[in-house]
Design a protein around this motif. Structure first.
Motif, PDB file in Angstrom:
ATOM      1  N   SER A   1      41.392  49.876  30.642  1.00  0.00           N
ATOM      2  CA  SER A   1      42.041  50.270  31.887  1.00  0.00           C
ATOM      3  C   SER A   1      43.554  50.093  31.763  1.00  0.00           C
TER       4      SER A   1
ATOM      5  N   GLY B   1      43.728  50.201  43.992  1.00  0.00           N
ATOM      6  CA  GLY B   1      43.144  51.232  43.129  1.00  0.00           C
ATOM      7  C   GLY B   1      41.992  51.920  43.823  1.00  0.00           C
ATOM      8  N   ASN B   2      40.986  52.263  43.036  1.00  0.00           N
ATOM      9  CA  ASN B   2      39.860  53.038  43.572  1.00  0.00           C
ATOM     10  C   ASN B   2      38.652  52.168  43.915  1.00  0.00           C
ATOM     11  N   HIS B   3      38.827  50.856  43.798  1.00  0.00           N
ATOM     12  CA  HIS B   3      37.771  49.893  44.140  1.00  0.00           C
ATOM     13  C   HIS B   3      36.567  49.923  43.192  1.00  0.00           C
ATOM     14  N   ARG B   4      36.717  50.577  42.034  1.00  0.00           N
ATOM     15  CA  ARG B   4      35.637  50.496  41.048  1.00  0.00           C
ATOM     16  C   ARG B   4      35.533  49.073  40.477  1.00  0.00           C
TER      17      ARG B   4
ATOM     18  N   LEU C   1      45.605  63.023  47.291  1.00  0.00           N
ATOM     19  CA  LEU C   1      45.974  62.239  46.123  1.00  0.00           C
ATOM     20  C   LEU C   1      47.476  61.986  46.097  1.00  0.00           C
TER      21      LEU C   1
ATOM     22  N   SER D   1      48.342  59.396  48.593  1.00  0.00           N
ATOM     23  CA  SER D   1      47.972  58.070  48.083  1.00  0.00           C
ATOM     24  C   SER D   1      49.043  57.539  47.142  1.00  0.00           C
ATOM     25  N   TYR D   2      49.577  58.417  46.285  1.00  0.00           N
ATOM     26  CA  TYR D   2      50.650  57.992  45.373  1.00  0.00           C
ATOM     27  C   TYR D   2      51.875  57.554  46.164  1.00  0.00           C
TER      28      TYR D   2
END
Length: 224
Positions: A72, A96-99, A215, A218-219
């Motif tokens: 990552s 982030g994307n919470h993964r 997107l 979000s940035y």
């Protein structure tokens, strides 16, 4: 055929073979010598500290409890990785994307490997060690950017550190201006992911446009 070398598959052409043991690998490639054999350090020295202070980007490799590997990227203004002492560094976690692939892996298997990069440098810094997750206020308070304080940080106990030569970046010409690829040669990230997850269904342009806009928003709004 030696037992430590085998065809990759039944469709193998006869020229590509799997190496099964380190002995076979060493017989083929050889052993490190000279500075390459001696350069590994058990802690950070002045040069490692200076490299970390100049680096705005790293990749961290982790592995799950069942052996699945993951790499990552992490990036922030140069010096975002805190050197706590000669054997300890801390990486703040940003939205982030919470993964949570990296941090979930660390909970299952603390071994990590990192590569630090500096724009314009063709050398890299490699660090291997063991990681834990921390909410230490002293670490998090120093990681505030745009009034946003991270919720968590990755604390790494350094076990090995060494500078890596420039061959890979020279071969890739990563920093050379005339080697840069125009982003337009591939679709936008949002379009790609929509296509990858559509299960063959057509994606209308309005959906792509909305995903692209979200997107970009979000940035703009959620980097920190």
């Amino acid at each position: 055929m030696p037992n430590d070398i085998a065809p990759v598959s039944e469709t193998d052409t006869g020229t590509d073979y799997e190496i099964r043991t380190e002995e076979a690998l060493r017989d083929l490639i050889g052993h490190p010598s000279g500075l390459a054999a001696k350069k590994s350090l058990p802690k950070l020295d002045k040069y490692c500290r200076d490299f970390i202070a100049l680096s705005p980007f790293l990749c961290i490799g982790t592995m799950s409890g069942d052996g699945r590997a993951d790499v990552s990227p992490r990036g922030d203004p140069a010096g975002f990785v805190q050197v706590l002492d000669d054997n300890t560094i801390a990486i703040p976690d940003r939205p982030g994307n919470h993964r949570l692939d990296t941090m979930s892996n660390i909970l299952a298997n603390p071994s990590v490997g990192l590569i630090f990069m500096i724009p314009g440098f063709e050398d890299t810094l490699r660090i291997n060690g063991r990681a834990t997750l921390t909410r230490d206020p002293a670490i998090l308070d120093r990681a505030v950017i745009k009034n946003k304080r991270p919720e968590i940080a990755i604390r790494i106990q350094v076990e090995e550190a060494f500078l890596h030569c420039a061959k890979a970046l020279k071969r890739s010409r990563l920093w050379e201006a005339d080697a840069q690829v125009d982003r337009s040669v591939m679709p936008s990230l949002a379009r790609i992911i929509l296509n990858q997850t559509s299960e063959g269904e057509a994606i209308d342009e309005a959906t792509v446009k909305t995903a692209d806009e979200r997107l970009e928003e979000s940035y703009r709004k959620h980097l920190y």
